[in-house]
Structures are given as structure tokens and as C-alpha cells.
Design a protein around this motif. Structure first.
Motif, short mmCIF file in Angstrom:
data_model
loop_
_atom_site.label_atom_id
_atom_site.label_comp_id
_atom_site.label_asym_id
_atom_site.label_seq_id
_atom_site.Cartn_x
_atom_site.Cartn_y
_atom_site.Cartn_z
N SER A 82 -11.93 22.23 56.66
CA SER A 82 -12.60 21.57 55.54
C SER A 82 -11.83 21.72 54.24
CB SER A 82 -14.02 22.12 55.35
OG SER A 82 -14.00 23.42 54.77
N VAL A 83 -10.82 22.60 54.23
CA VAL A 83 -10.09 22.90 52.99
C VAL A 83 -8.94 21.92 52.79
CG1 VAL A 83 -8.63 24.59 51.83
CG2 VAL A 83 -10.73 25.32 52.97
N VAL A 84 -8.86 21.38 51.59
CA VAL A 84 -7.76 20.50 51.19
C VAL A 84 -7.24 20.99 49.85
CG1 VAL A 84 -7.04 18.15 50.62
CG2 VAL A 84 -8.82 18.52 52.34
N LEU A 85 -5.94 21.11 49.73
CA LEU A 85 -5.31 21.53 48.48
C LEU A 85 -4.32 20.46 48.03
CD1 LEU A 85 -4.51 23.74 46.32
CD2 LEU A 85 -2.70 24.38 47.93
N ILE A 90 3.52 17.86 36.25
CA ILE A 90 4.32 16.80 35.62
C ILE A 90 4.89 17.36 34.33
CG2 ILE A 90 4.31 14.50 34.60
CD1 ILE A 90 1.97 13.78 36.38
N ASP A 91 6.18 17.63 34.34
CA ASP A 91 6.86 18.13 33.14
C ASP A 91 6.13 19.31 32.52
OD1 ASP A 91 8.83 16.18 33.38
OD2 ASP A 91 7.75 14.74 32.13
N GLY A 92 5.62 20.23 33.35
CA GLY A 92 5.00 21.44 32.84
C GLY A 92 3.49 21.37 32.66
N THR A 93 2.87 20.24 32.92
CA THR A 93 1.41 20.14 32.89
C THR A 93 0.90 20.09 34.32
OG1 THR A 93 1.46 17.72 32.77
CG2 THR A 93 1.43 18.93 30.69
N LEU A 94 -0.04 20.98 34.65
CA LEU A 94 -0.43 21.21 36.04
C LEU A 94 -1.88 20.83 36.29
CD1 LEU A 94 0.09 22.46 38.86
CD2 LEU A 94 -0.47 24.69 37.85
N SER A 95 -2.10 20.02 37.30
CA SER A 95 -3.44 19.66 37.77
C SER A 95 -3.61 20.16 39.20
CB SER A 95 -3.66 18.15 37.72
OG SER A 95 -3.47 17.64 36.42
N ILE A 96 -4.81 20.67 39.53
CA ILE A 96 -5.07 21.25 40.85
C ILE A 96 -6.38 20.71 41.38
CG2 ILE A 96 -5.31 23.39 42.19
CD1 ILE A 96 -4.05 24.89 39.84
N CYS A 97 -6.43 20.49 42.69
CA CYS A 97 -7.68 20.10 43.34
C CYS A 97 -7.85 20.92 44.63
CB CYS A 97 -7.67 18.61 43.68
SG CYS A 97 -9.21 18.04 44.44
N LEU A 98 -9.00 21.58 44.74
CA LEU A 98 -9.36 22.30 45.96
C LEU A 98 -10.66 21.72 46.49
CD1 LEU A 98 -8.97 24.78 47.92
CD2 LEU A 98 -10.56 25.99 46.41
N ARG A 99 -10.67 21.40 47.78
CA ARG A 99 -11.88 20.89 48.43
C ARG A 99 -12.24 21.82 49.58
NH1 ARG A 99 -10.59 14.56 49.25
NH2 ARG A 99 -12.72 14.61 50.06
N ARG A 100 -13.55 22.09 49.72
CA ARG A 100 -14.01 23.00 50.77
C ARG A 100 -15.46 22.66 51.11
NH1 ARG A 100 -17.21 27.52 50.39
NH2 ARG A 100 -17.02 29.09 52.05
N ASP A 101 -15.72 22.49 52.40
CA ASP A 101 -17.08 22.21 52.87
C ASP A 101 -17.72 21.05 52.12
OD1 ASP A 101 -16.94 24.19 54.75
OD2 ASP A 101 -17.98 25.69 53.55
N GLY A 102 -16.94 20.03 51.85
CA GLY A 102 -17.46 18.84 51.19
C GLY A 102 -17.57 18.94 49.69
N GLU A 103 -17.30 20.11 49.10
CA GLU A 103 -17.34 20.27 47.66
C GLU A 103 -15.95 20.09 47.07
OE1 GLU A 103 -19.16 23.80 46.27
OE2 GLU A 103 -20.99 23.57 47.47
N VAL A 104 -15.89 19.48 45.88
CA VAL A 104 -14.63 19.22 45.20
C VAL A 104 -14.56 20.09 43.94
CG1 VAL A 104 -13.20 17.50 44.03
CG2 VAL A 104 -14.52 16.86 46.06
N HIS A 105 -13.48 20.87 43.84
CA HIS A 105 -13.21 21.65 42.63
C HIS A 105 -11.92 21.10 42.03
CE1 HIS A 105 -16.17 24.68 43.96
NE2 HIS A 105 -15.67 24.46 45.16
N ALA A 106 -12.07 20.14 41.12
CA ALA A 106 -10.92 19.46 40.53
C ALA A 106 -10.64 20.04 39.15
CB ALA A 106 -11.18 17.97 40.44
N LEU A 107 -9.52 20.74 39.03
CA LEU A 107 -9.11 21.32 37.76
C LEU A 107 -8.19 20.33 37.06
CD1 LEU A 107 -8.39 24.98 38.96
CD2 LEU A 107 -10.56 23.94 38.25
N ASN A 108 -8.79 19.23 36.61
CA ASN A 108 -8.00 18.13 36.04
C ASN A 108 -8.59 17.58 34.76
OD1 ASN A 108 -10.23 16.91 37.22
ND2 ASN A 108 -9.05 15.23 38.15
#
Length: 214
Positions: A82-85, A90-108
Motif C-alpha cells: 500500500s506504500v508509495v513514495l 527541482i533546483d534545491g526545492t523538494l516536494s515529497i509524497c507518501l501514500r499508505r493504506d489509501g491515505e495521502v501525505h503530500a508535503l507539497n
């Protein structure tokens, strides 16, 4: 495959994405099918490879003035299926997305990408990338390694503004992901099937050939 209802973008705000793409040349990236399972076959010459319930991903970057450089990882082949990373620097700016058990944790959101509490890249060079982030109910730490014995795919292509980009891609990168959800113990997962790439206006691996894609 069944389409994924969620699409990840480096910035959650469509207005900011459009503005930065126009003013700063960041391009536009989104993952329309970030964590799908695919059935089908691939034919290469006289060899046919069948696959069923295999991890799949569809992403795209476009824009008339793409970034000078970026580092990217996507992985949906952990023991916890269920986990997706996914992460994009981009030129030093970082976006992250973690998904687990249908929940989305988007650090964007903007606060995740720039500022004192933004996501952080601790080390980034072709073959080794360490980064971390927090918010949206999760803390994340990731190490990405491209083993020396694994074959890299290298290519060069012409951007719409007629400048070259050199891409060093490893489809079998090692990924160590540690995440901590609120009020839970840290969880560490590993995978040897991360898709990682380093892209720049100069070859990321200077000793390799970069055949043209056009």
C-alpha cells in the motif's frame, strides 16, 4: 490497469505552479497514476514478457522552459504494497509524497517546499540521495542509492527552449524509507526497485555516453 484517482504535483497550488512555470521556468510535473497495478505484456524482438499485478507508474513533465536540474525518485514496490513514495527536487526545492493504506501525505504546500520548516535534502549526487520532510501527520526520512553494479540508462534530449538536458536514470535503485505517523512507532521499509534519476544541463555522470533521444 485501473486509473489512480490521485495525482501528485510538486506544488499543491495550481496557481503557483502556473506562475513559477512561467516566471522561473520550473516546468510542470505530475504523476497521474502514481500507484497502480498493471497487467499485460512487453514484446522485445522475439521475446515476450507477461506480467500481472505489477507495480506501475505514469508521470510527465512539460513546459516551454524546464528546470536546469532535478532529482527524482518513485517507488511503489515495498513489502507493504500500500506504500508509495515519490519525491522531486527541482533546483534545491523538494516536494515529497507518501501514500499508505489509501491515505495521502503530500508535503507539497509552499511551506513544505521553501522556508525554515521545508523539506530538506541532506546529500544529493548521482547515485546517492538523502532527504527528509515532515508535516501532514508524518515524518519521513529517505536514502536512495544506485548500486554500482546496476546498469544506468543515460539519454540526452532537447528541451523546448532548445537547450540540452542530460538524464542518468536507474530503474533498480535501492530505497530505504523510514516514516513515523502521529502516535505510532517508526516504520522502516526497503526496496530494490526504486526508479531514480538525476538530470542537468551538464552530464550527471561525466564518464558515460548520453545518446540523443530525438
Amino acid at each position: 490497469y485501473d486509473p489512480d484517482p490521485y495525482s501528485f504535483t510538486p506544488l499543491r497550488s495550481e496557481l503557483l505552479t502556473d506562475l513559477l512555470s512561467t516566471v522561473a521556468g520550473t516546468g510542470k510535473h505530475w504523476s497521474a497514476n502514481e500507484g497502480v497495478r498493471m497487467d499485460g505484456e512487453v514484446t522485445v524482438g522475439d521475446r515476450v514478457i507477461d506480467f500481472e499485478d505489477a507495480p506501475g507508474h505514469q508521470g510527465h513533465t512539460l513546459g516551454s522552459s524546464p528546470p536546469d536540474s532535478w532529482t527524482w525518485i518513485q517507488c511503489n514496490e515495498f513489502t507493504d504494497r500500500s506504500v508509495v513514495l515519490e519525491a522531486l527536487d527541482i533546483d534545491g526545492t523538494l516536494s515529497i509524497c507518501l501514500r499508505r493504506d489509501g491515505e495521502v501525505h503530500a508535503l507539497n504546500q509552499l511551506k513544505h517546499v521553501v522556508g525554515p520548516k521545508s523539506n530538506r535534502t541532506a546529500h544529493d549526487e548521482p547515485g546517492l540521495w538523502r532527504f527528509s520532510g515532515g508535516g501532514e501527520g508524518v515524518d519521513i526520512q529517505v536514502t536512495v542509492r544506485a548500486p554500482e553494479e546496476v546498469k544506468w540508462q543515460t539519454v540526452s534530449y532537447m528541451a523546448p527552449d532548445e537547450t540540452l538536458r542530460y538524464n542518468a536514470h536507474c530503474s533498480l535503485a535501492d530505497v530505504t524509507l523510514t516514516y513515523t505517523l502521529a502516535n505510532e512507532e517508526p516504520v522502516t521499509l526497503e526496496s530494490s526497485a526504486g526508479r531514480a534519476e538525476w538530470v542537468g544541463t551538464e552530464p550527471p555522470l561525466p564518464d558515460r555516453d548520453y545518446p540523443p533521444e530525438w
